[in-house]
Design a protein around this motif. Sequence first.
Motif, short mmCIF file in Angstrom:
data_model
loop_
_atom_site.label_atom_id
_atom_site.label_comp_id
_atom_site.label_asym_id
_atom_site.label_seq_id
_atom_site.Cartn_x
_atom_site.Cartn_y
_atom_site.Cartn_z
N SER A 135 16.91 -5.82 -7.47
CA SER A 135 16.19 -5.11 -6.40
C SER A 135 15.16 -6.03 -5.78
N LYS A 137 12.04 -5.72 -5.71
CA LYS A 137 10.88 -5.88 -6.58
C LYS A 137 11.07 -7.00 -7.60
N ASP A 138 12.31 -7.28 -7.93
CA ASP A 138 12.60 -8.34 -8.90
C ASP A 138 12.40 -9.74 -8.31
N ASN A 164 7.69 -3.31 0.24
CA ASN A 164 8.20 -2.81 -1.04
C ASN A 164 7.28 -3.11 -2.22
N VAL A 166 5.74 -5.98 -3.08
CA VAL A 166 5.81 -7.32 -3.68
C VAL A 166 4.84 -8.25 -2.96
#
Length: 322
Positions: A135, A137-138, A164, A166
């Motif tokens: 995703s 966020k990763d 998102n 980040v």
Amino acid sequence: MNSAVKMQWRSRIAIALTLALAGAGLSTSAVAQAPLIPVRAAFPPVVTWLPSWVAKEKGFFAKHGLDVTLTITQNLSLLPGTMGKQFDFGASTPTDLLKAVASGIDVVASAAEAYETDKNPTTHVVTSPETGIRSVKDLAGKTIATPTIGAVIHVSTLYWLKKNGVDFNSIRAVEVPFPNMADQLKAKRVDAVETLEPFAGAMLKAGNISLGLPILAPTGKEVLFVFWISQGAWAKSNPKIVKAWIAALEDAKAFMEKEPAEARKILAQYTKLPEAVVQTVPFPDYRFRIKADDLSVWADVLKDVGQLDKPVDKNKLVFIPD
């Protein structure tokens, strides 16, 4: 030969010429058409700009009174400064135009070209299944390949990351040409890539994963992606040329929809892509009428990621001929 005889012969020649033209399906007025107006345009050799190539090859520019010379370029960020000097129309993106205007260059968007839509996306952030990234966020703290730091795809990625949750300052961006991105990802030199069709489609078919569509981050559904620019003073002095340019592109689009196989032949001619790629690369959503609000969205994006610190008047970013 006396004057009466000369007049008689001239009359006979005029009649013969008129009959010859009529036999050919022409009129004397067709022979006396106004000369075509020279126009210079610069573009990168990617499918986004296909309508202009079709307009050139199929005579639509000439139909609308333009004698267009097309020149290949690789660096869109350099084009704003060449408008009105080397070129009359140049390929551009929202970030390139906005940054140029903020720096004091007299340049405007004169015609749209392609919009990114959720139903027909052309850009993706792609990763390999082996990275474990699943995703947006990763992506925090990861290395991402981008075609150009500061260009529209990377700016939209930064905005997409921020939206998102980040911290986009945590990522490391490295510039990699589109054709080399798959190899860099496979070699684990980067964790993800910002890629564009036809390279995105090939990477996804090879088993890689799309993490999202960063270009759509500002609106979610559709957004102006690329367009044509001109020097502001030139556009205001030549509204008929701008209108003719747009009309020729619209004719080209209609031809492409009717004759897609012929359009793909022209795509192969200008891009030199392999035949297998030419036959499968998706066409973007081509539109040529541009609005000021199309660019104000991108001004907000640039401000949000700290790359535009001067206010811009959206109505001065676009030239729309009457």
